[in-house]
Scaffold this active site. Sequence first.
Site, mmCIF file in Angstrom:
data_model
loop_
_atom_site.group_PDB
_atom_site.id
_atom_site.type_symbol
_atom_site.label_atom_id
_atom_site.label_comp_id
_atom_site.label_asym_id
_atom_site.label_seq_id
_atom_site.Cartn_x
_atom_site.Cartn_y
_atom_site.Cartn_z
ATOM 1 N N LYS A 49 0.807 -1.218 0.000
ATOM 2 C CA LYS A 49 0.000 0.000 0.000
ATOM 3 C C LYS A 49 0.845 1.275 0.000
ATOM 4 O O LYS A 49 0.371 2.337 -0.392
ATOM 5 C CB LYS A 49 -0.979 0.010 1.181
ATOM 6 C CG LYS A 49 -1.890 -1.219 1.258
ATOM 7 C CD LYS A 49 -2.586 -1.494 -0.053
ATOM 8 C CE LYS A 49 -3.564 -2.662 -0.049
ATOM 9 N NZ LYS A 49 -3.060 -3.963 0.387
ATOM 10 N N TYR A 271 -12.529 -14.442 2.781
ATOM 11 C CA TYR A 271 -11.495 -13.451 3.055
ATOM 12 C C TYR A 271 -11.055 -13.523 4.522
ATOM 13 O O TYR A 271 -11.900 -13.534 5.425
ATOM 14 C CB TYR A 271 -12.015 -12.039 2.749
ATOM 15 C CG TYR A 271 -11.045 -10.966 3.182
ATOM 16 C CD1 TYR A 271 -9.888 -10.713 2.448
ATOM 17 C CD2 TYR A 271 -11.269 -10.229 4.344
ATOM 18 C CE1 TYR A 271 -8.980 -9.763 2.855
ATOM 19 C CE2 TYR A 271 -10.353 -9.256 4.754
ATOM 20 C CZ TYR A 271 -9.222 -9.029 4.005
ATOM 21 O OH TYR A 271 -8.317 -8.091 4.411
ATOM 22 N N TYR A 297 -3.161 -12.914 2.575
ATOM 23 C CA TYR A 297 -2.842 -12.547 1.189
ATOM 24 C C TYR A 297 -1.723 -13.403 0.596
ATOM 25 O O TYR A 297 -1.943 -14.203 -0.301
ATOM 26 C CB TYR A 297 -2.414 -11.074 1.112
ATOM 27 C CG TYR A 297 -3.511 -10.100 1.446
ATOM 28 C CD1 TYR A 297 -4.451 -9.722 0.476
ATOM 29 C CD2 TYR A 297 -3.625 -9.539 2.709
ATOM 30 C CE1 TYR A 297 -5.454 -8.823 0.771
ATOM 31 C CE2 TYR A 297 -4.630 -8.635 3.012
ATOM 32 C CZ TYR A 297 -5.541 -8.283 2.041
ATOM 33 O OH TYR A 297 -6.535 -7.403 2.338
HETATM 34 C C1 LIG Z 1 -3.881 -5.164 0.199
HETATM 35 C C2 LIG Z 1 -2.970 -6.322 0.101
HETATM 36 C C3 LIG Z 1 -2.946 -7.122 -1.058
HETATM 37 C C4 LIG Z 1 -3.879 -6.944 -2.200
HETATM 38 O O1 LIG Z 1 -3.618 -5.793 -2.957
HETATM 39 P P1 LIG Z 1 -4.834 -5.150 -3.751
HETATM 40 O O2 LIG Z 1 -4.215 -4.018 -4.449
HETATM 41 O O3 LIG Z 1 -5.853 -4.771 -2.724
HETATM 42 O O4 LIG Z 1 -5.387 -6.191 -4.662
HETATM 43 C C5 LIG Z 1 -2.041 -8.163 -1.111
HETATM 44 N N1 LIG Z 1 -1.221 -8.414 -0.084
HETATM 45 C C6 LIG Z 1 -1.224 -7.692 1.043
HETATM 46 C C7 LIG Z 1 -0.306 -8.077 2.128
HETATM 47 C C8 LIG Z 1 -2.105 -6.620 1.173
HETATM 48 O O5 LIG Z 1 -2.103 -5.900 2.299
#
Ligand SMILES: *Cc1c(COP(=O)(O)O)cnc(C)c1O
Length: 347
Positions: A49, A271, A297
């Site tokens: 992010k 999720y 993730y």
């Molecule tokens: C937010 C996030 C993602 C996914 O990214 P997006 O742009 O929302 O698809 C993947 N891995 C981690 C660790 C995240 O925090």
Amino acid sequence: MELDRFPRLSLAHLPTPIEPLPRLSARLGGPQVFVKRDDATGLALGGNKVRKLEYLLADAIEQGATTVITSGGVQSNHARQTAAAAARLGLACELVLPEIVDIPSHEYRHGGNVLIDRLCGAKVHVVPDGAAAQQRIADIERRVRNDGRAPYTIPVGGSNALGALGYAAAAVELLRQCESGDQSPRQSFDALVVANGSAGTHAGLLAGLLAGLAEGQALPRVYGISVAASAEIQVPKTVRLAEETLSLVGIAGVDVVRHVTVLDDYIGPGYGQPTAEAYEAIELAARLEGLLLDPVYTGKAMAGLVDLVRRGEFRPDQRVLFWHTGGAPGLFAYESWLSRRLDESAG
Ligand SMILES: *Cc1c(COP(=O)(O)O)cnc(C)c1O
């Protein structure tokens, strides 16, 4: 590609390294696997992010914002990175966190990312669901304006076209690294594997690759591993966002649809709900490479990569880049689940 006309802050440690994963590659017995270390972007334990926030918060400052508002699950990595960036920029930060993941443990509700949100001085609002979150965001915006200050609201995951520019720029960074051979062997990759949540990372990378590749250069196939929604929902979302990102940088008429691959086989119950396959991937990465993945993730994304290799998707002479998006602070929110699995695997 007109990336330079957008204001951008410098928040991340860039370029992030590309490293080989020789022991994992040998264990899987397939292609050569490499990792792009966006877990190492630096700000408050890093993650993907930060790249989006470089563009989003530059826009916020240009607009005279005083207070940044955003939203995500209770263990949102995006919320944590936003809280840290806001602190660094001297902006107030309010985080609206719906309880969309049904995990009642103390460490899930108070540890991991939430702890860091609070350490960075963000005001945390935990609300029951998505509808309540929208309501609360509107309330906060009104209150901030009434106090004579200026709110700037960032969508979930920072995934609008402006945020996705961070990943278009990341694709350009990758192409430069491949060209120069500075940090990695002077070669390109045949495939990229990346987690897809709110789609901005996947969409931005595709947009950047499509815009940045020279004429005739082969586009690596980008596999987005969905962590939440079905491919039916996530493909059009990713396509739309990639198109919007391309149009932001002045590129029209690219056929995006045929380049978007989203696999939804690794989500499990939903999720934020951990899976046995994600655990296996987390354990493999930690024990073979000392590389930390997370249950929400990157563990699921790596489970996807492992499964693709086992199903013979790649040839042994191919090079696959796992795009690490961060998330390790979430490990501490899943301490009981991880400890249970560790006890089981220790026998
Ligand atoms: C937010 C996030 C993602 C996914 O990214 P997006 O742009 O929302 O698809 C993947 N891995 C981690 C660790 C995240 O925090």
